[in-house]
Design an enzyme around this catalytic site. Structure first.
Site, PDB file in Angstrom:
ATOM      1  CB  CYS A  86      -3.895   8.214   3.169  1.00  0.00           C
ATOM      2  SG  CYS A  86      -4.029   9.633   2.060  1.00  0.00           S
TER       3      CYS A  86
ATOM      4  CE1 TYR B 265      -6.232   6.270  -4.084  1.00  0.00           C
ATOM      5  CE2 TYR B 265      -4.088   7.155  -4.676  1.00  0.00           C
ATOM      6  CZ  TYR B 265      -4.943   6.614  -3.736  1.00  0.00           C
ATOM      7  OH  TYR B 265      -4.511   6.412  -2.449  1.00  0.00           O
TER       8      TYR B 265
END
Length: 310
Positions: A55, A179
């Site tokens: 992440c 994203y």
């Protein structure tokens, strides 16, 4: 991928139908601060991080923990790279603090009626048995100013305004922009995110032609927040998120900048491209149904650079 609803786990992907196909990241909810005069004081060995190697938001906290010399002060637990029906998962015996097998159990322990996404990083208080904060932007500033932390401040007061302005540009267009492109479910939403992403990268490429780093001759918070997206870009975002107008390797300044930060003392230890690729390509089955993980690309991150990041 999923979320908690009043403390109960649901395996549920993001709802983009209600937003015209656009991905909207929900706000983080645990936002307490560690201060000398508050309920959360900076005591040695009191706090613990839950992170993922994969992440980019969690990666920020690993970088700061390394740069600020806090590895003996703040413990860390790594989740597994695959995030499937139970969300972030912990290997058996991997969590010495709460004994959790799923990260949602940590959230539910902190707030039994919690409703929301279960994300990393998580800064956990061993003493009060709760989550202090799960917003990476705030956690890294706490680590930056930690008593006895090593090195100069990465958000020095004299640059605070400029750092905030850069973050306000980089976050929506680049950090979250990949994203917004990758999780979009309409052509229009994807193209809007795509165009904003590469416009911002082009702007930063021009900026770096006359500056070693974003705000001068040494990295600041703005550089490290950008780095965690750039280091993943060619390995994941180009293919998996369809951010394929150009690679970072096609930008001479940004590629040199990325390699210089990677080569800073201790930073390569925080980068696990194997875990990064496994997570994205293996977890996002709505995007990559087969779960096949690509073998490439071959990135020469150790190649000499014109910059020096320390």
């Amino acid at each position: 991928m999923g979320l908690l609803v009043e403390g109960r786990w649901r395996d549920q992907w993001y709802d983009t139908a209600s937003t015209g196909g656009a991905f909207q990241r929900p706000a983080t909810q645990f936002r307490s601060k560690i201060t000398a005069d508050g309920p959360f004081t900076p005591d040695p060995s009191r706090y613990h991080l839950y992170v993922s190697w994969a992440c980019p938001w969690a990666h920020r906290t690993l970088i700061y923990r390394k740069l600020k010399g806090l590895e003996d002060t703040i413990g860390v637990t790594y989740v597994e790279p695959l995030m499937l029906e139970n969300g972030w998962t912990l290997a058996e015996g991997a969590d010495p603090v709460n004994g959790a097998r799923f990260l949602w159990q940590v959230y539910a322990k902190a707030e039994p009626s919690y409703t929301g996404r279960v994300s990393v990083p998580v800064l956990w208080d061993r003493e009060k048995q709760t989550i202090v904060n799960n917003e990476s932007a705030e956690i890294i500033r706490m680590l930056d100013a930690w008593p006895g932390a090593r090195g100069p401040l990465l958000q020095p007061p004299e640059l605070a305004g400029e750092i905030d302005a850069l973050n306000d540009m980089i976050y929506p267009a680049i950090n979250n922009g990949v994203y917004r492109a990758g999780f979009a479910t309409s052509q229009a939403a994807y193209e809007e995110a795509f165009d904003q992403l590469f416009s911002a990268l082009d702007t930063l490429e021009e900026r770096l032609k006359s500056s070693a780093f974003l705000l001068g001759d040494r990295p600041t918070e703005a550089d490290w927040r950008l780095f965690t997206t750039l280091i993943r870009f060619d390995a994941v975002y180009v293919g998996h998120f369809k951010c394929n107008l150009r690679r970072i390797a096609d930008y001479p300044e940004l590629w040199d900048f990325t390699r210089a930060l990677y080569q800073a003392t201790g930073i390569a230890e925080t980068v696990r491209l194997d875990q990064i690729k496994t997570h994205y390509y293996g977890s996002h089955r709505t995007i990559n149904p087969t779960g096949i993980i690509p073998k490439g690309p071959d990135l020469d991150l150790a190649a000499p650079t014109r910059r020096r990041a320390g």
